[in-house]
Scaffold this active site. Structure first.
Site, mmCIF file in Angstrom:
data_model
loop_
_atom_site.group_PDB
_atom_site.id
_atom_site.type_symbol
_atom_site.label_atom_id
_atom_site.label_comp_id
_atom_site.label_asym_id
_atom_site.label_seq_id
_atom_site.Cartn_x
_atom_site.Cartn_y
_atom_site.Cartn_z
ATOM 1 N N SER A 142 0.976 -0.906 -0.067
ATOM 2 C CA SER A 142 -0.134 -0.187 -0.174
ATOM 3 C C SER A 142 1.344 1.614 -0.045
ATOM 4 O O SER A 142 2.319 1.204 0.427
ATOM 5 C CB SER A 142 -0.505 -0.303 1.369
ATOM 6 N N TYR A 155 -1.480 -0.969 10.878
ATOM 7 C CA TYR A 155 -1.824 -1.469 8.834
ATOM 8 C C TYR A 155 -0.663 -0.832 8.785
ATOM 9 O O TYR A 155 0.210 -1.323 7.343
ATOM 10 C CB TYR A 155 -2.718 -0.554 8.584
#
Length: 260
Positions: A142, A155
């Site tokens: 990401s 995350y």
């Protein structure tokens, strides 16, 4: 790499980027092995893949955050295909909120799914890739893997770890014939955000990320930064301004008391 007839295994394929990637490979005529925790959703994805051209689709209910599940998935794929041409590590989960409020079990499950699951699957797949001296490993990270987002601390950390894993593996696997790619999607319109559906100029579709993954399977690159426009070499400078603004909007929506 010619993708027609190639053996492609994808984790987390029941929805979002994983499902879109499975369908994209199916259109290329690849043979697919798909896994996810939600087997009913996985079966629906398999039907779509067969309808658009997949020559073979193997399914396995698995949580790759568990080493035994990851190994079992790879073994089932090898029983059908006898090789692995492409491994797409897409399985993962998210959690948003202040770190101090994140339950211990959520921390454990997130790191297991996003990072350890990737490691277990790669470890299971590498022996056959070494034997055939070929294969492409594509890890889906990401943009927060290099630009961390507040209220997504764990995350962000897991995606930073995927970036490091990819960089280290390239050195280890140099000369083996096995390629390693890391794809960094920006904000993508998937179920990941739950009821907080993303919008704005930086939002992209799961299919656009899937197209990039398929391109990298065919012609592997090292790092691919995915934004709604093709300007990968400009991505990080732009993220300093545009993405910070987008993240600010997300913070305000998730925590109304927060002020940028």
């Amino acid at each position: 790499m010619k993708l027609r007839g190639a053996a492609v295994i994808i984790t987390g394929a029941s929805s979002g980027i994983g499902a879109a990637t499975a369908v994209r490979f199916a259109r290329e005529g690849a043979r697919l092995a798909l896994c996810a925790r939600r087997f009913d959703r996985l079966q629906q994805v398999a039907e779509r893949c067969r309808a658009v051209g997949a020559t073979e689709v193997v399914l396995r209910k698995a949580d790759v955050g568990r080493p035994s599940d990851a190994r079992a998935f790879v073994n089932v794929a090898l029983q059908h295909f006898e090789r692995i041409d492409v491994l797409v590590n897409n399985a993962g989960r998210g959690w948003r909120g202040p770190l101090q409020q994140m339950p211990q079990e959520e921390v454990t499950e997130l790191v297991s799914s996003n990072l350890l699951g990737c490691i277990w699957t790669i470890q299971a797949a590498l022996p056959i890739m070494f034997e055939t001296r070929s294969g492409v490993i594509i890890n889906v990270a990401s943009v927060v893997g290099f630009r961390a987002a507040p209220y997504s601390a764990v995350y962000s950390a897991s995606k930073h770890a995927l970036a490091g894993l990819g960089h280290a593996l390239r050195g280890e696997l140099s000369g083996s014939g096995v390629k390693v790619c890391t794809v960094y999607p920006g904000t993508t319109d998937t179920e990941f955000f739950g009821d907080h559906k993303p919008d704005g100029p930086l939002v992209q579709s799961a299919d656009s990320v899937a197209k990039s993954i398929v391109r990298n399977a065919r012609r592997p690159r090292r790092d691919v930064i995915m934004l709604p426009y093709r300007a990968g070499h400009l991505a990080e400078p732009l993220l300093g301004g545009l993405l910070d603004h987008a993240l600010g909007e997300m913070r305000r929506n998730h925590h109304p008391e927060y002020r940028v």
